[in-house]
Structures are given as structure tokens and as C-alpha cells.
Scaffold this motif. Sequence first.
Motif, PDB file in Angstrom:
ATOM      1  N   GLN A  36       0.855  -1.182   0.000  1.00 50.07           N
ATOM      2  CA  GLN A  36       0.000   0.000   0.000  1.00 50.07           C
ATOM      3  C   GLN A  36       0.891   1.231   0.000  1.00 50.07           C
ATOM      4  OE1 GLN A  36       0.050   1.986   3.128  1.00 50.07           O
ATOM      5  NE2 GLN A  36       1.748   0.601   3.583  1.00 50.07           N
ATOM      6  N   LYS A  37       0.291   2.406  -0.212  1.00 47.60           N
ATOM      7  CA  LYS A  37       1.067   3.640  -0.316  1.00 47.60           C
ATOM      8  C   LYS A  37       0.605   4.706   0.677  1.00 47.60           C
ATOM      9  CE  LYS A  37       4.012   2.833  -3.673  1.00 47.60           C
ATOM     10  NZ  LYS A  37       5.487   2.957  -3.448  1.00 47.60           N
ATOM     11  N   VAL A  38      -0.062   4.268   1.747  1.00 49.75           N
ATOM     12  CA  VAL A  38      -0.599   5.214   2.726  1.00 49.75           C
ATOM     13  C   VAL A  38       0.336   5.370   3.924  1.00 49.75           C
ATOM     14  CG1 VAL A  38      -2.546   5.736   4.246  1.00 49.75           C
ATOM     15  CG2 VAL A  38      -2.950   4.695   2.005  1.00 49.75           C
ATOM     16  N   LYS A  39       0.903   4.257   4.407  1.00 49.36           N
ATOM     17  CA  LYS A  39       1.777   4.259   5.568  1.00 49.36           C
ATOM     18  C   LYS A  39       3.151   3.725   5.193  1.00 49.36           C
ATOM     19  CE  LYS A  39      -1.538   5.523   8.423  1.00 49.36           C
ATOM     20  NZ  LYS A  39      -1.520   6.839   9.117  1.00 49.36           N
ATOM     21  N   ASP A  40       4.153   4.037   6.013  1.00 48.32           N
ATOM     22  CA  ASP A  40       5.492   3.487   5.811  1.00 48.32           C
ATOM     23  C   ASP A  40       5.433   1.961   5.833  1.00 48.32           C
ATOM     24  OD1 ASP A  40       6.346   6.099   5.909  1.00 48.32           O
ATOM     25  OD2 ASP A  40       7.323   5.938   7.864  1.00 48.32           O
ATOM     26  N   ASN A  47      11.979  -0.330  11.022  1.00 43.03           N
ATOM     27  CA  ASN A  47      10.868   0.436  11.579  1.00 43.03           C
ATOM     28  C   ASN A  47      11.128   1.914  11.351  1.00 43.03           C
ATOM     29  OD1 ASN A  47      12.825   1.063  13.479  1.00 43.03           O
ATOM     30  ND2 ASN A  47      11.864  -0.064  15.135  1.00 43.03           N
ATOM     31  N   THR A  48      10.101   2.722  11.486  1.00 50.96           N
ATOM     32  CA  THR A  48      10.239   4.160  11.236  1.00 50.96           C
ATOM     33  C   THR A  48       9.560   4.945  12.347  1.00 50.96           C
ATOM     34  OG1 THR A  48       8.183   4.638  10.030  1.00 50.96           O
ATOM     35  CG2 THR A  48       9.964   3.582   8.774  1.00 50.96           C
ATOM     36  N   SER A  49       9.883   6.223  12.406  1.00 44.99           N
ATOM     37  CA  SER A  49       9.353   7.101  13.446  1.00 44.99           C
ATOM     38  C   SER A  49       8.072   7.809  13.045  1.00 44.99           C
ATOM     39  CB  SER A  49      10.405   8.164  13.797  1.00 44.99           C
ATOM     40  OG  SER A  49      10.662   8.996  12.664  1.00 44.99           O
ATOM     41  N   SER A  50       7.604   7.631  11.828  1.00 42.50           N
ATOM     42  CA  SER A  50       6.538   8.473  11.296  1.00 42.50           C
ATOM     43  C   SER A  50       5.253   8.436  12.105  1.00 42.50           C
ATOM     44  CB  SER A  50       6.243   8.089   9.848  1.00 42.50           C
ATOM     45  OG  SER A  50       7.415   8.192   9.061  1.00 42.50           O
ATOM     46  N   SER A  51       4.971   7.318  12.788  1.00 43.62           N
ATOM     47  CA  SER A  51       3.728   7.205  13.550  1.00 43.62           C
ATOM     48  C   SER A  51       3.656   8.235  14.669  1.00 43.62           C
ATOM     49  CB  SER A  51       3.572   5.795  14.126  1.00 43.62           C
ATOM     50  OG  SER A  51       4.639   5.500  15.011  1.00 43.62           O
ATOM     51  N   LYS A  55       2.734  12.391  12.611  1.00 42.58           N
ATOM     52  CA  LYS A  55       1.284  12.163  12.682  1.00 42.58           C
ATOM     53  C   LYS A  55       0.840  10.993  11.807  1.00 42.58           C
ATOM     54  CE  LYS A  55       0.243  17.029  13.680  1.00 42.58           C
ATOM     55  NZ  LYS A  55      -0.539  18.226  13.280  1.00 42.58           N
ATOM     56  N   GLY A  56       1.734  10.034  11.625  1.00 37.68           N
ATOM     57  CA  GLY A  56       1.409   8.862  10.836  1.00 37.68           C
ATOM     58  C   GLY A  56       1.526   9.046   9.341  1.00 37.68           C
ATOM     59  N   ASN A  57       1.900  10.236   8.906  1.00 40.08           N
ATOM     60  CA  ASN A  57       2.039  10.482   7.469  1.00 40.08           C
ATOM     61  C   ASN A  57       3.229   9.701   6.909  1.00 40.08           C
ATOM     62  OD1 ASN A  57      -0.019  12.589   6.727  1.00 40.08           O
ATOM     63  ND2 ASN A  57       0.981  13.654   8.429  1.00 40.08           N
ATOM     64  N   LYS A  58       3.098   9.276   5.678  1.00 38.23           N
ATOM     65  CA  LYS A  58       4.130   8.475   5.028  1.00 38.23           C
ATOM     66  C   LYS A  58       5.390   9.301   4.793  1.00 38.23           C
ATOM     67  CE  LYS A  58       4.611   5.226   1.150  1.00 38.23           C
ATOM     68  NZ  LYS A  58       4.976   4.089   2.026  1.00 38.23           N
ATOM     69  N   GLU A  59       6.551   8.736   5.150  1.00 37.95           N
ATOM     70  CA  GLU A  59       7.834   9.394   4.955  1.00 37.95           C
ATOM     71  C   GLU A  59       8.877   8.470   4.323  1.00 37.95           C
ATOM     72  OE1 GLU A  59       8.455  12.751   8.200  1.00 37.95           O
ATOM     73  OE2 GLU A  59       8.322  10.778   9.157  1.00 37.95           O
ATOM     74  N   HIS A  72       8.082  14.769   6.196  1.00 35.93           N
ATOM     75  CA  HIS A  72       6.751  15.314   5.925  1.00 35.93           C
ATOM     76  C   HIS A  72       6.651  16.732   6.502  1.00 35.93           C
ATOM     77  CE1 HIS A  72       2.344  15.786   6.191  1.00 35.93           C
ATOM     78  NE2 HIS A  72       2.320  14.939   5.166  1.00 35.93           N
ATOM     79  N   PRO A  73       5.901  17.631   5.862  1.00 43.78           N
ATOM     80  CA  PRO A  73       5.776  19.011   6.373  1.00 43.78           C
ATOM     81  C   PRO A  73       5.273  19.097   7.810  1.00 43.78           C
ATOM     82  CG  PRO A  73       4.948  18.871   4.128  1.00 43.78           C
ATOM     83  CD  PRO A  73       5.232  17.467   4.552  1.00 43.78           C
ATOM     84  N   GLU A  74       4.512  18.106   8.261  1.00 41.70           N
ATOM     85  CA  GLU A  74       3.985  18.143   9.625  1.00 41.70           C
ATOM     86  C   GLU A  74       4.903  17.464  10.642  1.00 41.70           C
ATOM     87  OE1 GLU A  74      -0.402  17.831  10.167  1.00 41.70           O
ATOM     88  OE2 GLU A  74      -0.328  17.000   8.137  1.00 41.70           O
ATOM     89  N   ALA A  75       6.043  16.978  10.212  1.00 48.48           N
ATOM     90  CA  ALA A  75       6.944  16.249  11.115  1.00 48.48           C
ATOM     91  C   ALA A  75       7.554  17.168  12.162  1.00 48.48           C
ATOM     92  CB  ALA A  75       8.038  15.561  10.317  1.00 48.48           C
ATOM     93  N   ILE A  76       7.748  16.627  13.365  1.00 47.89           N
ATOM     94  CA  ILE A  76       8.384  17.373  14.460  1.00 47.89           C
ATOM     95  C   ILE A  76       9.782  16.843  14.753  1.00 47.89           C
ATOM     96  CG2 ILE A  76       6.168  17.977  15.513  1.00 47.89           C
ATOM     97  CD1 ILE A  76       6.688  15.681  17.540  1.00 47.89           C
TER      98      ILE A  76
END
Length: 235
Positions: A36-40, A47-51, A55-59, A72-76
Motif C-alpha cells: 500500500q502507499k498510505v503508511k510506511d 521500523n520508522t518514526s513516522s507514527s 502524525k502517521g504520514n508516510k515518509e 513530511h511538512p507536519e513532522a516534528i
Amino acid sequence: MRILPLLACCIAMPVMADENLGTLVFSDDFERTETQKVKDEPGNGWNTSSSWSAKGNKEVDLVDGTLHVYIHPEAIHAVDVGHAFVFVDGTATMRFKFHEEKDTLMLNFADLSFKEVHAGHLCAATFGTKKVTLQDMKTGGMALKYYDARKAGTLSKEDQELIKTKVKTFPSDISINDWHALNVTIVGDTITAAVDGKPIGSFSSPGIAHESKQVLRLLVSNKVTIDDVKYYKRK
């Protein structure tokens, strides 16, 4: 970040010998596709930190047999893509491609069971287009006594000066939109970096000799494409 399943995956890998680098304990050429192309979905124990950091956005994308990592633009936080690599002395190698002058790739060696540092940070090698930085985080800026004091605004000038001694920077000239090969080796209290077979520099500091590195995290501040990752263990 969960590491126990990753440890089992890494330990179970077939081993091969390399007389210069040690025993190959992990290899990934990213020749697979996502479901799929929605989540990492990097697969193969990554594993990844995106969750939590985006905010769970794919990176992370698997693209034409490579791993493409982008913030992702919303990443902290920088994108953190990790895999177990249990060793004392060893080498990580991979190919990578920068896309913009501001791109960076950090190889961050960690032990999440070690609670005297923030988030398990032990030592790191950070590659940029103009410089490569090697650092001891365990006895430097990620030691909790310094990390907490910095957050509280109480870090003394003496400690600030000490932390500076835990980092060494070397000039580099890494072109964008070209593939390059990196090599990071830890032996005892020394970490050494090379790019395209040419030594960049070495740095020695006590924290680098931590007795058990448990995971290698690849941190990307903007975007980087990665391929042919290999981990070798000497000790």
C-alpha cells in the motif's frame, strides 16, 4: 521504538565473512514492493518514526529497488528509519544519494536499554554535502545530565565547552543527484567515516566504546535515497 522483534530478525540472518570488515550480519538491497502507499512499509525488519513524529504520514517509500526517505511538512523530528545491529565493534556500509544541498544523513548508533542518555543515543556520523560530523553522544550532549540541563536552560558554560570536545567536524564535498558510498566503522573508542572509498576522518572519545550497540538508526533531515545497506560485526 520496538526493537526486540528486530533483534531476532538480525540475529537470524545468515552470516558471511569479509576479511576486511568482519562478519556480515545484515544486508538489504530493497528489491521489493509495498502492499500500500498510505503508511510506511519498508519491510525486512525496518521500523520508522513516522507514527509519532509525523502524525502517521508516510515518509518512506520503496522506489525502483531503493529506499527513499523524505520528511513530511507536519513532522516534528527527523525521519528515523531503524534496524537492529547488535555489536561492540563493527561497520555499516551503504549507498546514498542527496537531492538538495541541505540534505543530511545521520547514522545514529543506540542502546535503548541504556537509561543514562536521551533516547539511547551513543554516537553518530552525520553526512552532509559540505561536512561530515562524528560525535560521542553518550558522554556528550545526549547524556541526561547535560540534555536535561540544556532543556531547563541551566547548562553551565563549562559543560557547554566540554560538550564541544565530544564532536569533530571534517570538510566534505558530496555532490547531489549522484550515488555515493559511505562506510562508518567503530573500533574501540574510535569512529571512522569514509565516502566513495576515501577516508573522511576519525574521532576518538570514551562513549563510542559503549559495550553494546543495539540498533542503528538512519536519520534524514530532508530527503535521501538509500540502497545496498550492509552491517558487519567484528566484536
